[in-house]
Write an enzyme that holds these catalytic residues in place. Structure first.
Site, mmCIF file in Angstrom:
data_model
loop_
_atom_site.group_PDB
_atom_site.id
_atom_site.type_symbol
_atom_site.label_atom_id
_atom_site.label_comp_id
_atom_site.label_asym_id
_atom_site.label_seq_id
_atom_site.Cartn_x
_atom_site.Cartn_y
_atom_site.Cartn_z
ATOM 1 N N ASP A 243 22.654 76.952 63.949
ATOM 2 C CA ASP A 243 22.978 78.345 63.656
ATOM 3 C C ASP A 243 22.283 78.736 62.358
ATOM 4 O OD1 ASP A 243 24.068 80.787 63.012
ATOM 5 O OD2 ASP A 243 26.151 80.194 63.306
ATOM 6 N N SER B 79 31.361 86.039 64.121
ATOM 7 C CA SER B 79 30.544 86.294 62.943
ATOM 8 C C SER B 79 31.299 87.125 61.906
ATOM 9 C CB SER B 79 29.235 86.961 63.381
ATOM 10 O OG SER B 79 28.269 86.933 62.362
ATOM 11 N N HIS C 115 23.507 81.170 67.119
ATOM 12 C CA HIS C 115 24.580 81.936 66.487
ATOM 13 C C HIS C 115 25.462 82.665 67.492
ATOM 14 C CE1 HIS C 115 26.637 83.882 63.202
ATOM 15 N NE2 HIS C 115 26.294 85.095 63.613
#
Length: 268
Positions: A222, A98, A250
């Site tokens: 996601d 991320s 995610h």
């Protein structure tokens, strides 16, 4: 390593301490280094492993956080560089999730000698849509403002709901509960500040500066990163490889660690 940096970022070194190769794991928003628990076990026999918590998360030194200092991704990138320099790591392989993907990219642009290969898991250069450039980031400013308001009004209720949606895999509710636990452990004011920095960041102009081997891993469904954002990264990071995972949500390193580990192994 020096006590100051170890305490600041709760740096942990484990795995095969005699190995010649080192893997550095960098976590995303709302989690800490424990998010890698299920992936790292696939590498602990053959690599030295370095894990850490970003300031404001996990067991990082709470006194190190300053909202004025940590108001952009470059400060976090400098922390990563401090860790690598202190450990005298050169040409290390970084596995990031991320927001830590773009933190790693910024760090590598500033001091490329510390990096060799990079794995970017569910990464995005910009989370906001940019209609002027036909860029799909996945969020509108109104949607983000609504999220900020929810975080500010009742953070723990927001964390409980957001964790379920972000994790996905509703047939395994314990995964969402795990994310809710680490997300709720973040101080609410720190989480809100970090969320604004992350979701309104824009690293698109930095992508073409990266000259390293990069593997982009992206799961489906996601809510934070649409496939268009991943495709944009692939298009603008020269020589990057893109692999879509069967995993959903995610956090594929939590929901499908074996698949993520296999993809990393084939790359490194």
């Amino acid at each position: 390593m020096t006590c100051t940096i170890k305490k600041k970022n709760n740096v942990v070194i484990e795995g095969n301490l005699d190995a010649t190769k080192t893997l550095v794991f960098a976590h995303g928003f709302g989690t800490d280094q424990t998010a890698w628990n299920w992936v790292k076990e696939f590498f602990e026999d053959d690599y030295r492993l370095v894990l850490f918590d970003n300031v404001g998360a996990g067991n990082a030194d709470p006194d190190a956080y300053n909202s004025i200092k940590y108001n952009n991704l470059k400060t976090y990138a400098n922390d990563l560089l401090d860790i690598l320099a202190d450990l005298e790591l050169w040409n290390a392989t970084i596995i990031a999730h991320s927001v830590s993907c773009m933190i790693t990219l910024l760090a590598a642009s500033k001091a490329p000698e510390h990096f060799s290969k990079m794995v970017f898991l569910n990464a995005s250069a910009r989370y906001l849509n940019d209609d002027s450039a036909n860029y799909i980031g996945g969020f509108t400013q109104d949607a983000l403002n609504g999220m900020y308001n929810a975080m500010a009004s009742n953070y723990y209720a927001w964390a409980s709901g957001f964790s379920v949606v972000a994790m996905g895999n509703t047939d395994r509710p314990q995964l969402g509960e795990q994310f809710a636990y680490t997300l709720s452990a973040v101080r609410p004011d720190v989480a809100l500040s970090a969320a604004k920095i992350i979701f309104e960041s824009d690293v698109r102009n930095e992508l073409d500066k990266l000259d390293k081997q990069v593997l982009l891993l992206q799961s489906s469904e996601d809510i934070a990163v649409p496939t268009a954002a991943t495709a944009y990264l692939h298009q603008h990071i020269k020589g990057s490889k893109l692999q879509y995972l069967r995993a959903t949500g995610h956090f594929p390193h939590i929901s499908a660690p074996a698949e993520v580990a296999a993809a990393i192994k084939s790359f490194i």
